[in-house]
Motif scaffolding. Structure first.
Motif, PDB file in Angstrom:
ATOM      1  N   VAL A 263       0.846  -1.041  -0.153  1.00  0.00           N
ATOM      2  CA  VAL A 263       0.021  -0.025   0.119  1.00  0.00           C
ATOM      3  C   VAL A 263       1.006   1.295   0.022  1.00  0.00           C
ATOM      4  CG1 VAL A 263      -1.667   1.276   1.517  1.00  0.00           C
ATOM      5  CG2 VAL A 263      -1.925  -1.275   1.063  1.00  0.00           C
ATOM      6  N   THR A 264       2.042   1.148   0.853  1.00  0.00           N
ATOM      7  CA  THR A 264       2.797   2.482   0.682  1.00  0.00           C
ATOM      8  C   THR A 264       3.091   3.176  -0.299  1.00  0.00           C
ATOM      9  OG1 THR A 264       3.697   1.358   2.885  1.00  0.00           O
ATOM     10  CG2 THR A 264       4.981   3.276   1.985  1.00  0.00           C
ATOM     11  N   GLU A 266       1.890   2.690  -3.539  1.00  0.00           N
ATOM     12  CA  GLU A 266       0.762   3.232  -4.095  1.00  0.00           C
ATOM     13  C   GLU A 266       0.365   4.677  -3.518  1.00  0.00           C
ATOM     14  OE1 GLU A 266      -2.628   1.149  -5.388  1.00  0.00           O
ATOM     15  OE2 GLU A 266      -1.599  -0.767  -5.486  1.00  0.00           O
ATOM     16  N   VAL A 267       0.314   4.829  -2.070  1.00  0.00           N
ATOM     17  CA  VAL A 267       0.003   5.860  -1.525  1.00  0.00           C
ATOM     18  C   VAL A 267       0.962   7.064  -1.964  1.00  0.00           C
ATOM     19  CG1 VAL A 267      -0.413   7.097   0.709  1.00  0.00           C
ATOM     20  CG2 VAL A 267      -1.458   4.827   0.196  1.00  0.00           C
ATOM     21  N   GLN A 268       2.219   6.684  -1.901  1.00  0.00           N
ATOM     22  CA  GLN A 268       3.209   7.554  -2.137  1.00  0.00           C
ATOM     23  C   GLN A 268       3.289   8.299  -3.445  1.00  0.00           C
ATOM     24  OE1 GLN A 268       6.597   5.042  -0.947  1.00  0.00           O
ATOM     25  NE2 GLN A 268       7.103   6.351   0.817  1.00  0.00           N
ATOM     26  N   MET A 270       0.441   8.249  -5.251  1.00  0.00           N
ATOM     27  CA  MET A 270      -0.821   9.267  -5.304  1.00  0.00           C
ATOM     28  C   MET A 270      -0.535  10.409  -4.593  1.00  0.00           C
ATOM     29  SD  MET A 270      -3.704   6.335  -4.065  1.00  0.00           S
ATOM     30  CE  MET A 270      -4.990   7.416  -3.606  1.00  0.00           C
ATOM     31  N   LEU A 271       0.315  10.712  -3.467  1.00  0.00           N
ATOM     32  CA  LEU A 271       0.424  11.813  -2.906  1.00  0.00           C
ATOM     33  C   LEU A 271       1.524  12.682  -3.747  1.00  0.00           C
ATOM     34  CD1 LEU A 271       0.252  10.842   0.820  1.00  0.00           C
ATOM     35  CD2 LEU A 271      -1.261  12.106  -0.506  1.00  0.00           C
ATOM     36  N   LEU A 273       4.785  11.608  -3.948  1.00  0.00           N
ATOM     37  CA  LEU A 273       6.092  11.770  -3.090  1.00  0.00           C
ATOM     38  C   LEU A 273       6.729  10.392  -4.135  1.00  0.00           C
ATOM     39  CD1 LEU A 273       4.795  11.221   0.437  1.00  0.00           C
ATOM     40  CD2 LEU A 273       5.680  13.102  -0.520  1.00  0.00           C
TER      41      LEU A 273
END
Lengths: 438, 264
Positions: A263-264, A266-268, A270-271, A273
């Protein structure tokens, strides 16, 4: 002529060993169906934890009475089993009490120690039987304690009593035979089996011989059968897995739930980063969030399931269970193990791609996993550091992230966090209003 | 907000070129829940009273993601965590104090691997340190002297992170009669709110967990139930109401007890 019992013994020993190895390889195969797991703690810390928790029974002593009784059975198991070396060698070499002559009076002392523990095991197991079957302690009941788990628990206790009785009978008749049969050399007197001698003193030398030999064979064959029984599929596997499970235990604060690395990234992204993990994801590799079935859990979760001896200390402390909810942490572990056995058998029989259209959710219901408060009372209570909470959270992840299937009020909570930065529907602009009234 | 009780915002301090020693993480309950806002204000009064160098994020603060994570929504949790970490790292935050054990646990244990490394202190430990260093001195005859107080262990403070003694040490200085419930410390019974339960109806059962726990607290004969967690506060307050004992038994947070005792 003398070679026949030796041959029978050797064949039985080899057969028992082979069957145990097969069981171990089956269990190992099943556990390795789980996903990777890396204990974060250092190797010395893990040894210390195993020594204190498994060897030292640290957590057992939260309940002093069962802890002391259990300690006797545990020490009895370790100590009396040392006698197995002599029995096995006698069986293979056709000797009798091989160590008696070389050890002399020390042999008498050691056998007396063994006998003390044999008696302690009998007494403790008898009390355990009474606690299970007559006192009806609450933690030994519950809907997951169906026919087989109940029988399993009683069988273990009864077999242990029979084995110890055989050991004492063997020693008692042996002492009576000393002086009557030249094959039976003087060993010095044994204090505990000595008490049984009056029972058999009326028997003839030949009857005594039959009794001694029968007890000897019942003891050794009993041990072989029991070892196979334990490794085949009994809750008693904890005698072995307690050590492995505490060695591999997560030695981090109990409140910490792992962050999903998948998940990390994908979230990075998305944000906006830069991902900390830059290994390219294989688009062909099937990815699943959370656990639908046992293979989605880590091998440590699966080892947890094999380590569970169904003592019910977890369920006894579970706030959901105490207040009449369906959830029982012990059932989570027993269901995981039952499902794992089923999946493992399917794969061995029909190949790795076999689908039986079932999953862990056929064993564990949503109502159960939703009732957990993640309070860790079950984890704290477990003498061998099993975590039912990890399995529950993994199953929640599957329901929420793969199927978007959460209770409506949880979905509302999620959207509040997303839109208002708080689990309740308040305007984020009002977040600092509490300071107005100072 | 009176000048005396001004709450320093991290953004304002930064604009003025000032720094702060510790960030007070208020949490969602501490910001929005009517009952829990009083805990927040009590704690701020203590901080101001002792001239502690601190700041809050104000509207820049956001849910840590704890309830989402425990309900199974790891995406939402990590979204929250990473945005919070950007804000916290932006202010160069080194030390965080919080009145919420759930925020405490998440910030302390689950933020580091996502890039957020801070020294976390729960307000019970923070208050204990202030008492130990002599900064916080107790009045000789405080309002709780001799009163029976029972402390309810929060799961996310106690079992989750091993903080059992600090809250009890804080209560000791009230010179009250501290009584323990049968299930306390490592065996403490949950209030029923953790793991996302705060945000949904309980499953079918014979009793609500908070009622079971409140009955145990009432059985001690205590007139004050001390809590150290906003969720426990809500659950136990509801439990006391359920047992119709709200006129005789009060549920207070540690910060409220200290502030009241100090006459703040």
């Amino acid at each position: 002529m003398h070679i026949v019992p030796q041959l029978i013994f050797a064949v039985l020993l080899a057969l028992a060993g082979y069957c145990i190895l097969r069981s171990i390889s089956r269990i190992r195969f099943n556990i390795l169906l789980g996903k990777s797991y890396e204990p974060s703690s250092s190797i010395p810390d893990r040894w210390v934890n195993m020594t204190l928790t498994a060897l030292g029974q640290r957590k057992m002593f939260k309940k002093p009475l069962p802890a002391i009784l259990h300690l006797f059975v545990y020490l009895g198991f370790l100590i009396v089993n040392a006698e197995m070396l002599e029995i096995a060698l006698d069986g293979l070499l056709g000797t009798h009490r091989l160590f008696a002559a070389p050890l002399g009076s020390f042999y008498t002392f050691i056998i007396n120690v063994f006998e003390f523990f044999a008696v302690a095991v009998i007494v403790a197991c008898a009390i355990f039987l009474v606690r299970r079957n007559l006192v009806h302690l609450k933690r030994f009941t519950g809907k997951e304690m169906t026919k087989w788990p109940t029988l399993d628990a009683n069988l273990i206790l009864i077999i242990e009593i029979v084995l110890m009785m055989a050991f004492l009978t063997m020693n008692a008749s042996d002492q009576l035979l000393q002086g009557q049969n030249e094959h039976y050399k003087a060993t010095g007197s044994f204090a505990f089996s000595g008490l049984l001698m009056p029972l058999f003193s009326g028997l003839s030398a030949s009857s005594l011989l039959v009794l001694e030999r029968s007890a000897w064979w019942i003891h050794i064959i009993g041990v072989m059968i029991f070892a196979n029984y334990v490794f085949y599929n009994s809750k008693h596997l904890h005698i072995f897995f307690a050590f492995l499970n505490t060695y591999y235990a997560r030695l981090i604060p109990q409140g910490e739930i792992d962050n999903m690395a998948s998940v990390t990234k994908e979230v990075q992204l998305m944000l906006g980063l830069t991902p900390t993990d830059n290994t390219p994801t294989d688009p062909a590799a099937p990815m699943r969030f959370g656990a639908k079935d046992v293979q989605d859990l880590t091998w440590k979760n699966l080892m947890d399931a094999y380590s569970c001896t169904e003592c019910g200390r977890c369920t006894e402390q579970c706030p959901a269970n105490i207040t009449g909810k369906l959830l029982s942490p012990r059932k989570i572990m027993m269901d995981t193990r039952d499902r794992l056995e089923e999946v493992g058998n399917n794969i061995r029989q029909h190949g790795a791609d076999h689908q039986d259209n079932k999953s862990l959710f056929d064993y564990i219901s949503d109502e159960e996993i939703l009732a957990c408060t993640t309070c860790n009372a079950c984890v704290e209570a477990c003498p061998v550091q099993i975590s039912p909470v990890e399995i529950i959270v993994q199953m929640r992840r599957y329901r929420v992230m793969e199927e978007s299937k959460a209770p409506g009020s949880w979905n509302a909570m999620f959207s509040n966090i997303e839109n208002n930065q708080a689990p309740w529907k308040f305007s984020p602009a009002d977040r600092f209003n509490w300071a107005d009234k100072l | 907000m009176s000048e005396l009780n001004k709450v320093p915002l991290a953004a304002e301090l930064l604009a003025e070129g000032k720094s702060f020693d510790v960030l007070f993480w208020v949490g969602c309950a501490g910001s929005f829940d009517e009952r829990v806002k009083s805990v927040t204000r009590s704690f701020v009064k203590i901080l101001n009273h002792l001239n502690i160098s601190y700041a809050v994020l104000g509207t820049e603060e956001s849910c840590t993601g704890d309830p989402a994570k425990r309900a199974g929504n790891e995406f939402l949790f990590q979204m929250q965590a990473m945005s919070n970490i950007q804000v916290l790292n932006g202010y160069g935050v080194k030390r965080i104090v919080t009145t919420c054990p759930h925020c405490f646990n998440t910030l302390k244990n689950e933020y580091p691997s996502l890039g957020g490394n801070y020294e976390l202190v729960h307000h019970s430990t923070f208050l204990q340190e202030l008492i130990d260093t002599g900064q916080l001195k107790m009045k000789e005859s405080g309002s709780f002297k001799g009163q029976k107080i029972t402390y309810h262990d929060s799961c996310y403070l106690g079992r989750a992170n091993g903080v059992y003694e600090a809250p009890r040490k804080v209560l000791e200085v009230l010179d009250a009669d501290l009584v323990e419930m049968k299930r306390c410390k490592t065996k403490g019974l949950c209030c029923g709110a953790g793991g996302g339960q705060m945000f949904k109806e309980p499953e079918k059962g014979t009793k609500d967990i908070n009622v079971e726990r409140t009955e145990e607290a009432i059985a001690t004969g205590a007139t004050v139930i001390a809590a150290a967690c906003p969720f426990c506060m809500t659950m136990l307050t509801d439990g006391v109401k359920n047992k119709e004992k709200e006129s005789t038994i009060k549920v207070y947070d540690l910060a409220e007890l200290i502030a009241q005792n100090e006459g703040l």
